[in-house]
Design a protein around this motif. Structure first.
Motif, PDB file in Angstrom:
ATOM      1  N   LEU A 100      57.755  28.175  52.497  1.00  0.00           N
ATOM      2  CA  LEU A 100      58.864  28.636  51.656  1.00  0.00           C
ATOM      3  C   LEU A 100      60.010  27.628  51.658  1.00  0.00           C
ATOM      4  O   LEU A 100      60.734  27.501  50.671  1.00  0.00           O
ATOM      5  CB  LEU A 100      59.377  29.987  52.146  1.00  0.00           C
ATOM      6  N   LYS A 107      57.350  28.772  47.020  1.00  0.00           N
ATOM      7  CA  LYS A 107      58.603  29.498  46.801  1.00  0.00           C
ATOM      8  C   LYS A 107      58.565  30.246  45.474  1.00  0.00           C
ATOM      9  O   LYS A 107      59.014  31.403  45.393  1.00  0.00           O
ATOM     10  CB  LYS A 107      59.775  28.513  46.849  1.00  0.00           C
ATOM     11  N   ALA A 108      58.014  29.625  44.444  1.00  0.00           N
ATOM     12  CA  ALA A 108      57.919  30.283  43.139  1.00  0.00           C
ATOM     13  C   ALA A 108      56.976  31.484  43.207  1.00  0.00           C
ATOM     14  O   ALA A 108      57.266  32.543  42.631  1.00  0.00           O
ATOM     15  CB  ALA A 108      57.426  29.290  42.089  1.00  0.00           C
ATOM     16  N   TYR A 110      56.291  33.279  45.914  1.00  0.00           N
ATOM     17  CA  TYR A 110      57.000  34.289  46.709  1.00  0.00           C
ATOM     18  C   TYR A 110      58.055  34.999  45.855  1.00  0.00           C
ATOM     19  O   TYR A 110      58.149  36.236  45.873  1.00  0.00           O
ATOM     20  CB  TYR A 110      57.645  33.616  47.922  1.00  0.00           C
ATOM     21  N   ASP A 111      58.838  34.245  45.098  1.00  0.00           N
ATOM     22  CA  ASP A 111      59.870  34.838  44.243  1.00  0.00           C
ATOM     23  C   ASP A 111      59.259  35.740  43.185  1.00  0.00           C
ATOM     24  O   ASP A 111      59.822  36.792  42.851  1.00  0.00           O
ATOM     25  CB  ASP A 111      60.718  33.750  43.595  1.00  0.00           C
ATOM     26  N   ARG A 112      58.108  35.345  42.641  1.00  0.00           N
ATOM     27  CA  ARG A 112      57.436  36.175  41.644  1.00  0.00           C
ATOM     28  C   ARG A 112      56.992  37.502  42.252  1.00  0.00           C
ATOM     29  O   ARG A 112      57.164  38.561  41.646  1.00  0.00           O
ATOM     30  CB  ARG A 112      56.231  35.433  41.055  1.00  0.00           C
ATOM     31  N   LYS A 113      56.461  37.461  43.472  1.00  0.00           N
ATOM     32  CA  LYS A 113      56.042  38.693  44.138  1.00  0.00           C
ATOM     33  C   LYS A 113      57.237  39.586  44.456  1.00  0.00           C
ATOM     34  O   LYS A 113      57.162  40.805  44.351  1.00  0.00           O
ATOM     35  CB  LYS A 113      55.262  38.389  45.424  1.00  0.00           C
ATOM     36  N   ARG A 114      58.359  38.962  44.836  1.00  0.00           N
ATOM     37  CA  ARG A 114      59.563  39.753  45.113  1.00  0.00           C
ATOM     38  C   ARG A 114      60.083  40.404  43.833  1.00  0.00           C
ATOM     39  O   ARG A 114      60.557  41.540  43.859  1.00  0.00           O
ATOM     40  CB  ARG A 114      60.659  38.870  45.723  1.00  0.00           C
ATOM     41  N   SER A 115      60.000  39.686  42.706  1.00  0.00           N
ATOM     42  CA  SER A 115      60.475  40.259  41.443  1.00  0.00           C
ATOM     43  C   SER A 115      59.550  41.371  40.952  1.00  0.00           C
ATOM     44  O   SER A 115      59.970  42.211  40.162  1.00  0.00           O
ATOM     45  CB  SER A 115      60.610  39.164  40.377  1.00  0.00           C
ATOM     46  N   HIS A 120      59.717  41.768  51.543  1.00  0.00           N
ATOM     47  CA  HIS A 120      59.570  40.423  52.104  1.00  0.00           C
ATOM     48  C   HIS A 120      58.214  40.245  52.787  1.00  0.00           C
ATOM     49  O   HIS A 120      57.514  39.270  52.533  1.00  0.00           O
ATOM     50  CB  HIS A 120      60.707  40.160  53.097  1.00  0.00           C
ATOM     51  N   ALA A 123      55.280  40.250  50.278  1.00  0.00           N
ATOM     52  CA  ALA A 123      55.246  39.008  49.508  1.00  0.00           C
ATOM     53  C   ALA A 123      54.769  37.844  50.372  1.00  0.00           C
ATOM     54  O   ALA A 123      54.017  36.982  49.914  1.00  0.00           O
ATOM     55  CB  ALA A 123      56.626  38.709  48.920  1.00  0.00           C
TER      56      ALA A 123
END
Length: 155
Positions: A100, A107-108, A110-115, A120, A123
């Motif tokens: 990350l 990172k992208a 991870y951010d997609r899974k969070r959105s 945390h 993801a």
């Protein structure tokens, strides 16, 4: 002082032994997989990826592939399998956390899974599963990690 020297000697032995493995450079090319995590990965898998057959079996062995827990009218529930290799799960989890910080592709993802509404930990486990699939494919094909897919010209 003597323990520190012993630890340093063991670290050097582990690193030397890891570098002798034919897949060592392929494993190290994945962001977040250093010498120690790579050595743990090889120790957990036995160094032979052919024993697992598919990346799904490897993910099941690592505890990263959820199993169905359906009963009666309840369907769609999933849980971690009861038997999995905790060391391999730990290795992939730690490499996902490190990636990350140093890999924009991770990172992208991870951010997609969070959105999508995942927490945390969820993801991060999804990222660990993705990285395990990528690592399995890299070892199978003997290719190094590329941050972006190669661009091909239209024929």
């Amino acid at each position: 002082m003597a323990l520190d020297e012993e630890i340093a000697e063991l670290d050097a032995l582990i690193e030397a032994r890891f570098r002798e493995h034919p897949h060592a450079e392929v494993i190290r090319s994945l962001p977040g997989m250093g010498t120690k995590l790579g050595a743990e990965f090889l120790a957990a898998t036995g160094g032979d990826m052919g024993a697992f057959g598919t990346s799904d079996r490897l993910a099941g062995f690592a505890g990263l592939a959820p199993r169905p827990r359906d009963s009666g009218r309840v369907s769609g529930k999933r849980r971690r399998p009861r038997r999995y290799h905790r060391g391999l799960l730990r290795t992939m989890y730690l490499s996902a956390m490190v990636s990350l910080q140093c890999c924009p592709v991770s990172k992208a993802f991870y951010d997609r899974k969070r959105s999508e509404g995942k927490g945390h930990k969820q993801a991060l486990l999804a990222l660990a599963r993705r990285r395990l699939n990528v690592l399995g494919a890299m070892i199978r094909d003997g290719k190094y990690f590329h941050a972006s897919p190669p661009v091909t010209g239209a024929a």
